[in-house]
Design a protein around this motif. Structure first.
Motif, PDB file in Angstrom:
ATOM      1  N   ILE A  92      92.617 -21.216 -71.208  1.00 48.60           N
ATOM      2  CA  ILE A  92      92.407 -19.874 -70.655  1.00 48.60           C
ATOM      3  C   ILE A  92      93.333 -19.749 -69.453  1.00 48.60           C
ATOM      4  CG2 ILE A  92      90.785 -18.315 -69.535  1.00 48.60           C
ATOM      5  CD1 ILE A  92      88.569 -19.655 -71.157  1.00 48.60           C
ATOM      6  N   TYR A  93      94.156 -18.718 -69.459  1.00 50.37           N
ATOM      7  CA  TYR A  93      95.131 -18.496 -68.396  1.00 50.37           C
ATOM      8  C   TYR A  93      94.622 -17.376 -67.483  1.00 50.37           C
ATOM      9  CZ  TYR A  93      98.573 -21.484 -70.631  1.00 50.37           C
ATOM     10  OH  TYR A  93      99.238 -22.573 -71.160  1.00 50.37           O
ATOM     11  N   SER A  94      94.643 -17.663 -66.191  1.00 51.86           N
ATOM     12  CA  SER A  94      94.173 -16.686 -65.206  1.00 51.86           C
ATOM     13  C   SER A  94      95.232 -16.459 -64.142  1.00 51.86           C
ATOM     14  CB  SER A  94      92.894 -17.191 -64.529  1.00 51.86           C
ATOM     15  OG  SER A  94      91.855 -17.385 -65.460  1.00 51.86           O
ATOM     16  N   CYS A  95      95.288 -15.222 -63.677  1.00 54.45           N
ATOM     17  CA  CYS A  95      96.164 -14.930 -62.540  1.00 54.45           C
ATOM     18  C   CYS A  95      95.305 -14.814 -61.285  1.00 54.45           C
ATOM     19  CB  CYS A  95      96.951 -13.648 -62.766  1.00 54.45           C
ATOM     20  SG  CYS A  95      95.952 -12.170 -62.946  1.00 54.45           S
ATOM     21  N   ARG A 111      92.397 -22.821 -53.807  1.00 53.98           N
ATOM     22  CA  ARG A 111      91.531 -22.335 -52.714  1.00 53.98           C
ATOM     23  C   ARG A 111      92.230 -21.309 -51.837  1.00 53.98           C
ATOM     24  NH1 ARG A 111      90.241 -28.152 -50.344  1.00 53.98           N
ATOM     25  NH2 ARG A 111      92.506 -28.190 -50.690  1.00 53.98           N
ATOM     26  N   GLN A 112      93.536 -21.217 -51.950  1.00 51.15           N
ATOM     27  CA  GLN A 112      94.288 -20.235 -51.151  1.00 51.15           C
ATOM     28  C   GLN A 112      94.306 -18.864 -51.801  1.00 51.15           C
ATOM     29  OE1 GLN A 112      95.197 -21.123 -48.155  1.00 51.15           O
ATOM     30  NE2 GLN A 112      94.401 -23.172 -48.600  1.00 51.15           N
ATOM     31  N   TYR A 113      93.828 -18.792 -53.014  1.00 51.52           N
ATOM     32  CA  TYR A 113      93.861 -17.530 -53.759  1.00 51.52           C
ATOM     33  C   TYR A 113      92.503 -16.856 -53.639  1.00 51.52           C
ATOM     34  CZ  TYR A 113      98.285 -19.123 -55.635  1.00 51.52           C
ATOM     35  OH  TYR A 113      99.575 -19.541 -55.752  1.00 51.52           O
ATOM     36  N   SER A 114      92.517 -15.622 -53.211  1.00 49.10           N
ATOM     37  CA  SER A 114      91.260 -14.962 -52.883  1.00 49.10           C
ATOM     38  C   SER A 114      90.766 -13.997 -53.954  1.00 49.10           C
ATOM     39  CB  SER A 114      91.395 -14.218 -51.544  1.00 49.10           C
ATOM     40  OG  SER A 114      92.570 -13.444 -51.514  1.00 49.10           O
ATOM     41  N   TYR A 115      91.620 -13.625 -54.869  1.00 44.95           N
ATOM     42  CA  TYR A 115      91.207 -12.738 -55.958  1.00 44.95           C
ATOM     43  C   TYR A 115      91.695 -13.321 -57.283  1.00 44.95           C
ATOM     44  CZ  TYR A 115      90.172  -9.327 -52.338  1.00 44.95           C
ATOM     45  OH  TYR A 115      89.646  -8.701 -51.233  1.00 44.95           O
ATOM     46  N   TRP A 116      90.822 -13.203 -58.290  1.00 43.48           N
ATOM     47  CA  TRP A 116      91.102 -13.815 -59.583  1.00 43.48           C
ATOM     48  C   TRP A 116      90.825 -12.835 -60.716  1.00 43.48           C
ATOM     49  CZ3 TRP A 116      92.626 -18.954 -60.427  1.00 43.48           C
ATOM     50  CH2 TRP A 116      92.718 -19.747 -59.268  1.00 43.48           C
ATOM     51  N   GLY A 117      91.606 -12.983 -61.772  1.00 45.93           N
ATOM     52  CA  GLY A 117      91.310 -12.249 -62.985  1.00 45.93           C
ATOM     53  C   GLY A 117      90.315 -13.023 -63.836  1.00 45.93           C
ATOM     54  N   GLN A 118      89.934 -12.418 -64.934  1.00 43.09           N
ATOM     55  CA  GLN A 118      88.908 -13.021 -65.781  1.00 43.09           C
ATOM     56  C   GLN A 118      89.489 -14.019 -66.772  1.00 43.09           C
ATOM     57  OE1 GLN A 118      90.312 -10.151 -66.396  1.00 43.09           O
ATOM     58  NE2 GLN A 118      90.842 -10.337 -68.568  1.00 43.09           N
ATOM     59  N   GLY A 119      90.797 -13.959 -66.956  1.00 44.82           N
ATOM     60  CA  GLY A 119      91.448 -14.909 -67.844  1.00 44.82           C
ATOM     61  C   GLY A 119      91.692 -14.366 -69.230  1.00 44.82           C
ATOM     62  N   THR A 120      92.682 -14.951 -69.891  1.00 47.34           N
ATOM     63  CA  THR A 120      92.996 -14.595 -71.266  1.00 47.34           C
ATOM     64  C   THR A 120      93.259 -15.894 -72.039  1.00 47.34           C
ATOM     65  OG1 THR A 120      94.421 -13.214 -72.674  1.00 47.34           O
ATOM     66  CG2 THR A 120      95.487 -14.284 -70.807  1.00 47.34           C
ATOM     67  N   GLN A 121      92.742 -15.944 -73.248  1.00 49.20           N
ATOM     68  CA  GLN A 121      92.824 -17.168 -74.038  1.00 49.20           C
ATOM     69  C   GLN A 121      94.182 -17.278 -74.727  1.00 49.20           C
ATOM     70  OE1 GLN A 121      90.377 -19.751 -74.643  1.00 49.20           O
ATOM     71  NE2 GLN A 121      92.191 -20.737 -75.564  1.00 49.20           N
ATOM     72  N   VAL A 122      94.774 -18.452 -74.598  1.00 50.07           N
ATOM     73  CA  VAL A 122      95.997 -18.790 -75.322  1.00 50.07           C
ATOM     74  C   VAL A 122      95.693 -20.010 -76.177  1.00 50.07           C
ATOM     75  CG1 VAL A 122      98.356 -19.640 -75.130  1.00 50.07           C
ATOM     76  CG2 VAL A 122      97.546 -17.843 -73.588  1.00 50.07           C
ATOM     77  N   THR A 123      95.920 -19.862 -77.472  1.00 55.15           N
ATOM     78  CA  THR A 123      95.683 -20.962 -78.399  1.00 55.15           C
ATOM     79  C   THR A 123      96.964 -21.237 -79.169  1.00 55.15           C
ATOM     80  OG1 THR A 123      93.357 -20.330 -78.636  1.00 55.15           O
ATOM     81  CG2 THR A 123      94.270 -21.824 -80.293  1.00 55.15           C
ATOM     82  N   VAL A 124      97.420 -22.479 -79.110  1.00 54.74           N
ATOM     83  CA  VAL A 124      98.651 -22.868 -79.788  1.00 54.74           C
ATOM     84  C   VAL A 124      98.288 -23.856 -80.889  1.00 54.74           C
ATOM     85  CG1 VAL A 124     100.971 -23.797 -79.534  1.00 54.74           C
ATOM     86  CG2 VAL A 124      99.895 -22.587 -77.621  1.00 54.74           C
ATOM     87  N   SER A 125      98.578 -23.465 -82.111  1.00 52.42           N
ATOM     88  CA  SER A 125      98.249 -24.315 -83.249  1.00 52.42           C
ATOM     89  C   SER A 125      99.444 -25.197 -83.610  1.00 52.42           C
ATOM     90  CB  SER A 125      97.856 -23.464 -84.450  1.00 52.42           C
ATOM     91  OG  SER A 125      98.940 -22.655 -84.848  1.00 52.42           O
TER      92      SER A 125
END
Length: 126
Positions: A92-95, A111-125
């Motif tokens: 799961i990739y988050s910004c 810990r220096q990042y104060s706001y986060w996204g919910q993430g998006t799943q990346v799956t590599v087969s």
């Protein structure tokens, strides 16, 4: 209301490419450094890379030469272009946004990042 919304994840075969986007609203995007992190199943969150307000980037060795980070300040969006994807990139990739030093830093510390996204799943087969 501050929001970071990732998109662009999905399922791709090894060797393929994806471009993730992170749209930011409700925050001073132009004075932020934007980081990308990922978390694979059963593993700790891992720093992937960061772009500061000046457009300077830093990427971890495991993705250098394959991933690039860019930003479009007019669209309040940061991108993670991922080429030559490997199964071990599955996560799961988050910004996240870092406003320290008016966005001039290139921090690997989550810990220096104060706001986060919910993430998006990346799956590599394989």
């Amino acid at each position: 209301q501050a929001q970071l919304v990732e998109s662009g994840g999905g399922l791709v075969q090894a060797g393929g490419s994806l471009r993730l986007s992170c749209a930011v609203s409700g925050l001073p995007f132009t004075t932020s450094a934007m980081g990308w992190f990922r978390q694979a199943p059963w593993k700790d969150r891992e720093f992937v890379g960061v772009i500061n307000r000046y457009g300077t980037t830093y990427l971890v060795d495991s993705v250098k030469g394959r991933f690039t980070i860019s930003r479009d300040n007019a669209k309040n969006t940061v991108y993670l272009r991922m080429n030559s994807l490997k199964p071990e990139d599955t996560a799961i990739y988050s910004c996240a946004a870092d406003f320290n030093e008016l966005g001039g830093r290139l921090s690997r510390d989550s810990r220096q990042y104060s706001y986060w996204g919910q993430g998006t799943q990346v799956t590599v087969s394989s």
